[in-house]
Motif scaffolding. Structure first.
Motif, PDB file in Angstrom:
ATOM      1  N   LEU B 227       7.455 -41.192   1.787  1.00 13.23           N
ATOM      2  CA  LEU B 227       7.342 -41.681   0.420  1.00 13.23           C
ATOM      3  C   LEU B 227       8.750 -41.815  -0.152  1.00 13.23           C
ATOM      4  N   ALA B 228       9.096 -43.015  -0.559  1.00 12.49           N
ATOM      5  CA  ALA B 228      10.461 -43.241  -1.044  1.00 12.49           C
ATOM      6  C   ALA B 228      10.437 -43.931  -2.392  1.00 12.49           C
ATOM      7  N   SER B 229      11.424 -43.638  -3.216  1.00  8.37           N
ATOM      8  CA  SER B 229      11.625 -44.390  -4.450  1.00  8.37           C
ATOM      9  C   SER B 229      12.842 -45.276  -4.250  1.00  8.37           C
ATOM     10  N   VAL B 230      12.747 -46.484  -4.774  1.00 10.29           N
ATOM     11  CA  VAL B 230      13.797 -47.470  -4.523  1.00 10.29           C
ATOM     12  C   VAL B 230      14.350 -47.970  -5.852  1.00 10.29           C
ATOM     13  N   TYR B 231      15.666 -47.970  -5.976  1.00  9.72           N
ATOM     14  CA  TYR B 231      16.302 -48.391  -7.226  1.00  9.72           C
ATOM     15  C   TYR B 231      17.227 -49.558  -6.943  1.00  9.72           C
ATOM     16  N   VAL B 232      17.035 -50.634  -7.684  1.00  9.88           N
ATOM     17  CA  VAL B 232      17.838 -51.823  -7.443  1.00  9.88           C
ATOM     18  C   VAL B 232      18.663 -52.114  -8.686  1.00  9.88           C
ATOM     19  N   GLY B 233      19.981 -52.126  -8.527  1.00  8.96           N
ATOM     20  CA  GLY B 233      20.874 -52.402  -9.645  1.00  8.96           C
ATOM     21  C   GLY B 233      21.062 -53.887  -9.859  1.00  8.96           C
ATOM     22  N   SER B 234      21.707 -54.241 -10.967  1.00 14.02           N
ATOM     23  CA  SER B 234      21.953 -55.662 -11.267  1.00 14.02           C
ATOM     24  C   SER B 234      22.865 -56.263 -10.208  1.00 14.02           C
ATOM     25  N   PRO B 235      22.683 -57.560  -9.953  1.00 20.30           N
ATOM     26  CA  PRO B 235      23.575 -58.224  -8.999  1.00 20.30           C
ATOM     27  C   PRO B 235      25.023 -58.051  -9.464  1.00 20.30           C
ATOM     28  N   CYS B 236      25.910 -57.690  -8.555  1.00 19.86           N
ATOM     29  CA  CYS B 236      27.301 -57.452  -8.944  1.00 19.86           C
ATOM     30  C   CYS B 236      28.168 -57.557  -7.702  1.00 19.86           C
ATOM     31  N   ASP B 237      29.488 -57.396  -7.881  1.00 18.51           N
ATOM     32  CA  ASP B 237      30.348 -57.318  -6.705  1.00 18.51           C
ATOM     33  C   ASP B 237      31.242 -56.085  -6.747  1.00 18.51           C
ATOM     34  N   GLY B 238      30.937 -55.181  -7.666  1.00 13.34           N
ATOM     35  CA  GLY B 238      31.710 -53.938  -7.744  1.00 13.34           C
ATOM     36  C   GLY B 238      30.851 -52.778  -7.286  1.00 13.34           C
ATOM     37  N   LEU B 239      31.352 -52.064  -6.277  1.00 15.95           N
ATOM     38  CA  LEU B 239      30.501 -51.070  -5.631  1.00 15.95           C
ATOM     39  C   LEU B 239      30.290 -49.819  -6.486  1.00 15.95           C
ATOM     40  N   TRP B 240      31.345 -49.342  -7.086  1.00 14.90           N
ATOM     41  CA  TRP B 240      31.259 -48.081  -7.820  1.00 14.90           C
ATOM     42  C   TRP B 240      30.349 -48.209  -9.031  1.00 14.90           C
ATOM     43  N   GLN B 241      30.528 -49.317  -9.702  1.00  9.10           N
ATOM     44  CA  GLN B 241      29.704 -49.601 -10.876  1.00  9.10           C
ATOM     45  C   GLN B 241      28.232 -49.687 -10.462  1.00  9.10           C
ATOM     46  N   GLY B 242      27.971 -50.334  -9.335  1.00 13.51           N
ATOM     47  CA  GLY B 242      26.611 -50.439  -8.822  1.00 13.51           C
ATOM     48  C   GLY B 242      26.065 -49.069  -8.441  1.00 13.51           C
ATOM     49  N   TYR B 243      26.913 -48.262  -7.841  1.00 11.97           N
ATOM     50  CA  TYR B 243      26.491 -46.920  -7.434  1.00 11.97           C
ATOM     51  C   TYR B 243      26.084 -46.097  -8.650  1.00 11.97           C
ATOM     52  N   LYS B 244      26.907 -46.210  -9.703  1.00 11.30           N
ATOM     53  CA  LYS B 244      26.603 -45.478 -10.933  1.00 11.30           C
ATOM     54  C   LYS B 244      25.292 -45.984 -11.548  1.00 11.30           C
TER      55      LYS B 244
END
Ligand SMILES: Nc1ncnc2c1ncn2[C@@H]1O[C@H](COP(=O)(O)OP(=O)(O)OP(=O)(O)O)[C@@H](O)[C@H]1O
Ligand SMILES: [Mg+2]
Lengths: 374, 363
Positions: B227-244
């Protein structure tokens, strides 16, 4: 192949009970549908069968085996979901074989199962293709294939059709029904769409807020709903409910409200007698209302004079909306109907089809001719 | 797993600090050779540094300073000297020469076994050391990591762990540029342009991005019983911001949508807004609006009423009650709360309160 048994199954998240005392026996090879509004606990129930969620209390059996503590991979079930996720770099063959490889099935056996499933699904000619070269319907079939090759005891399907367009949905519905007859496997199918439930299920479990309201065949649910929730949930447009007072006059029982005075049929007298001079709910399905001259003439007592608010032509029939005693009523009338918007019109309620419910408990008052399914 | 060909360090980029791992190793080897404990000369030592330089390599506290230029910048080490010995200039020069030689050797070795920097490694260090975005970006440039295309940051949190999980995900989403397994989480950067999507069609892209939740959730459930939960961030090209961002989604989901298979960053609705407000403030708001007195029946009535776009007849139908009963109930709501649900502005306030009552797990 095996049935499933729920014994007093409860699921809680912290103190929040989302499935209450679930008792159900699913027969071997049965196609059982779980249906109910959003949040009623369908997915949670399915996840408990799959072993993805722990059971808080109670017992769950697959066949004769108590599976409360059996890991998901050892439960011998397969799931089919709404999104047909496939591995994009693998061929159709590899897509179907992958799950078996993970389960360390010998190569020759994998080959046999994939070929067989491809044959059943009529996708043998697609085995070498990559997913991107497939149509939506073909992909959905490959997704089914991935489940079939597992040769599971039980198939679990959580809204497998809900993201398909209308045409494909009808097509896949037929596909799944056909398949289940060929495979002869137990299926537990989740949907919030009552049409899907009615057309596919051998039996349907109607749920709300974590409670089972009724478990029955599609026809029994339609003809003999146990309470107002089931009566309103099954059928489209849904059953009309009107508040009436039950009175005894001229040796008969009458349903009375400011808009009409309708006689109840003799057959219901005994069951209704305790409610005389009380308010009850009168339920009538849109398809049990008529306006053709012959019916009106044959049943003059059942005629009501209404004012048509809205008329929706649906092709073979019209949906006609009117209000009675400030309550909205929908009738499904034949397309030959002479009803006109904003004009008065005469319709007749087929009182043989009337249903009665207790105001307090919302339970049905009487179910003549009801026979349990099993 | 994705590997960057980490040869970028040879492209003439001047790093302004010597590699800390090399300095550490230099100290170890110097000790083997000289018997003296050296440690990197840090900023905290600055006050005494002046004196050192004045006394030309030997300071008042009797310290040997080792100092020379390398390709990567100035190497500075210092060592205290055993009591009773006063090292002269020559000692200092000899030690410096020895240090230079060892350092050159270390650099040769390091080139041979250079740890290539990857996005995954950078994330690892950044998370451990709690970098901020600017610093992360700076390091990414410094280590010349390849630019990322437009893509979705995706976080997968599994309730249990099986070793096959990464393999299944890798096969499901081969178009990933970053693939980082950290404890029981998987963080991916999935490029947006695939055979089925185009980056110039943002609507389609978002639909596809959203479908990742079901794709991943279902695949793990079916293939591995996870059982997994999946989180999808906004399309971007910056990794750290996406990670946050995806980690922010985790918080919102736990608080507002615990039953969902995941969340996407661009469909948060009220949760996105209310998640920013302190639970206490929200608690006060709910109490002010609903008081303690609003019964479950009235709450359900309001919810149904809102779900049917404030239509009295539709709501009455859905609740199986007569419209007069409904009107009576709505009057009771007005009486208890002071807000009349039939007036738009008041309905908005009540809607929020009821929404919070239903969704806020901190309630
Ligand atoms: N992990 C969880 N923590 C807390 N509550 C949960 C969790 N999972 C589900 N729930 C709650 O349990 C209830 C039943 O959820 P479930 O997903 O089974 O409903 P459903 O019938 O499948 O609904 P839908 O038709 O929307 O899919 C919901 O109120 C949901 O919010
Ligand atoms: Mg569900």
């Amino acid at each position: 192949m095996a049935g499933l048994t729920f014994k007093n199954v409860v699921k809680k998240y912290d103190q929040n009970v989302v499935v209450h005392d679930f008792n159900l026996e699913i027969k071997d090879k049965e196609f059982l549908v779980l249906v109910g509004p959003s949040g009623c606990g369908k997915t949670t129930t399915l996840r408990m069968i799959a072993g993805l969620e722990e059971i808080t209390s109670g017992e769950l059996y697959i066949g004769d085996r108590l599976v409360n503590d059996v890991a998901p991979k050892d439960r011998d079930i397969a799931m089919v979901f709404q999104s047909y996720a496939l591995y994009p770099h693998m061929s159709v063959y590899e897509n179907m074989a992958f799950g078996l490889k993970l389960r360390k099935i010998p190569k020759a056996e994998i080959e046999r199962r994939v070929r067989e499933a491809a044959h059943i699904l009529d996708i043998e000619h697609l085995l070498e293709r990559k997913p991107k070269a497939l149509s939506g319907g073909q992909r959905q079939r490959v997704a089914l294939g991935r489940a079939i090759v597992r040769e599971p005891q039980v198939f679990l399907m959580d809204e497998p059709l809900s993201n398909l367009d209308a045409k494909l949905r009808v097509q896949m519905r037929a596909e799944i029904s056909k398949l289940r007859h060929r495979l002869q496997t137990t299926v537990v199918y989740v949907t919030h769409d009552q049409t899907e439930a009615m057309t596919m299920g051998d039996r349907i479990v109607v749920m709300k807020d974590g409670y089972i309201h009724q478990v029955d065949t599609p026809m029994n649910l339609y003809n003999h709903p146990k309470n107002m929730f089931v009566a309103g949930f099954i059928g489209s447009p849904s059953m009309n409910f009107l508040k009436v007072k039950l009175v005894e006059e001229k040796g008969r029982l009458w349903l009375v409200n400011p808009a009409f005075h309708l006689p109840s049929i003799e057959e219901r007298r005994e069951a209704l007698t305790p409610y005389v001079n009380k308010e009850i709910i009168f339920g009538i399905r849109p398809e049990a209302i008529y306006d053709d001259a012959a019916f009106l003439e044959a049943n003059p007592d059942w005629v009501v004079d209404v004012h048509v608010d809205v008329l929706e032509p649906m092709g073979a029939e019209h949906y006609v909306y009117f209000s009675l005693n400030e309550e909205n009523v929908i009738a499904r009338l034949d397309a030959t109907s002479q009803a006109k918007v904003l004009q008065r019109h005469k319709v007749a309620f087929d009182m043989n089809m009337a249903r009665y419910f207790d105001m307090e408990t919302q339970e049905v008052i009487h179910r003549p001719g009801y026979q349990t399914a099993y | 797993m994705k590997k960057n060909d980490g040869s970028q360090r040879d492209d003439g980029l001047q790093l302004n600090e010597p590699n800390p791992f090399l300095l550490q190793e230099l100290c170890t080897r110097l000790k083997q050779e000289s018997g003296l404990e050296f440690s990197p000369w840090t900023a905290q030592d600055a006050p005494s540094r002046l004196t050192v330089l004045q006394s030309d390599g030997v300071d008042k506290d009797i310290r040997i300073l080792l100092r020379f230029n390398s390709e990567e910048g100035e190497v500075e080490l210092a060592s205290l000297v055993p009591e009773g010995i006063v090292p002269g200039k020559l000692v200092s020069r000899l030690v410096s020469a020895l240090g230079r030689a060892i350092y050159a050797e270390l650099q040769r070795e390091a080139k041979q076994f250079a740890p290539t920097w990857t996005w995954e490694k950078l994330l690892g260090v950044a998370v451990e050391q709690q970098w901020d975005e600017a610093f992360f970006e700076q390091k990414a440039t410094e280590y010349a990591l390849p630019m990322l295309p437009l893509g979705f940051p995706v976080l997968i949190r599994c309730q249990n762990w099986r070793s096959e999980i990464p393999m299944v995900i890798e096969n499901l989403l081969p178009q990933h540029d970053v693939f980082w397994v950290y404890r029981q989480e998987l963080f991916l950067f999935v490029r947006a342009e695939t055979s089925e999507t185009r980056t110039d069609k943002i609507d389609e892209l978002l639909v596809w991005g959203k479908s990742l939740i079901q794709q991943i959730h279902n695949m793990l459930a079916d293939e591995l019983g996870i059982l997994a939960s999946v989180y999808v961030g906004s399309p971007c090209d910056g990794l750290w911001q996406g990670y946050k961002e995806v980690h922010q989604l985790v918080k919102l989901q736990t608080r507002f949508f615990p039953g969902e298979a995941g969340l996407v960053a661009w469909k948060l609705g009220l949760a996105g807004l209310l998640g920013e407000i302190s639970p206490t403030a929200i608690q006060h708001y709910r109490q002010e609006m609903l008081k303690e007195r609003l019964s479950p029946e009235l709450i359900e009535t309001l919810e149904t009423y809102f779900a049917h776009d404030l239509s009295i007849s539709e709501t009455a139908r859905a609740l199986f009650i007569h419209r007069n009963t409904l009107l009576y109930r709505l009057d009771r709501v007005t009486e208890f709360t002071g807000y009349n649900p039939r007036e738009f502005a008041a309905a908005v306030q009540l809607y929020l309160a009821v929404w919070l009552q239903r969704h806020d797990q901190k309630a």
